[in-house]
Design an enzyme around this catalytic site. Sequence first.
Site, PDB file in Angstrom:
ATOM      1  N   SER A 149       0.858  -1.188   0.000  1.00 31.61           N
ATOM      2  CA  SER A 149       0.000   0.000   0.000  1.00 31.61           C
ATOM      3  C   SER A 149       0.889   1.231   0.000  1.00 31.61           C
ATOM      4  O   SER A 149       2.089   1.147   0.308  1.00 31.61           O
ATOM      5  CB  SER A 149      -0.883  -0.021   1.261  1.00 31.61           C
ATOM      6  N   TYR A 162      -2.309  -0.754  10.545  1.00 36.42           N
ATOM      7  CA  TYR A 162      -2.329  -1.005   9.101  1.00 36.42           C
ATOM      8  C   TYR A 162      -1.008  -0.561   8.475  1.00 36.42           C
ATOM      9  O   TYR A 162      -0.405  -1.297   7.686  1.00 36.42           O
ATOM     10  CB  TYR A 162      -3.499  -0.265   8.470  1.00 36.42           C
TER      11      TYR A 162
END
Length: 258
Positions: A149, A162
């Site tokens: 990501s 995350y």
Amino acid sequence: MTSAERYFDITGRKALVTGSSRGIGYSLARGLAQAGVELAVHGRHAEGARAAAQRLAQETGAQVHAVSFDVTDPDSVAEGVAQTVEDLGGLDILVNNAGIQRRHAFTEFPVDEWNEVIATNLSSAFLVSQQAAKVFVAQRRGKIINIGSVQSQLARPSITPYSASKGGIVMLTKGLCADLGPQGVQANALAPGYFKTELTKTLVEDEQFTAWVTGRTPAARWGDVDDLVGTLLFLASPASDFVNGQTIYVDGGMTAVV
């Protein structure tokens, strides 16, 4: 077929894409299916995986199987990967896409949710790669593609676990390269930016957030899931046989600018 086309030919290869019953994972699976790959669609729940596999087969005409296992449980992973190899008659490509998101202020972040995010986003990639690597090493060929990501490099408030998990994906990818590269296996990461999916629909419809995304991204737009397919096919194909341990950001330039 021209010599150039052969670099990207993956017709007949066998692939497992975790977390592919919906969202970006489904789009990645569709891209592989359209390239002639026989694949296994994976989901935690068997019914959802079967429905997604059936839909994908209808859309693409490809051979699509469904597999369901808990990516955070070592025994379940071992059984699930073994079943996948049996169903497909082999395995050439693994895409570690399964992931979740949780949001809280850092000082209030529940420890159990930290553990859940790390287990699902990072430990699962270790566990599934470990099982797939046994196949890849034996045949001295295989592609592991981990989904990172922009949060592999950049952080935002309220999603510290995350960000930590996706940062870990970068170093897991390098570690896989170090361990498996000598056995003919390539491990790389594909790191998306902000993409429009059914899971981000609320954010896309938030005018303030969309203004931030488009203003922060040099491409001045959200990503479309099709924007990921070219990089995926490159990493899954012979064209990337000498590319190993790398993270490729498909983010419209977001990580390149301040």
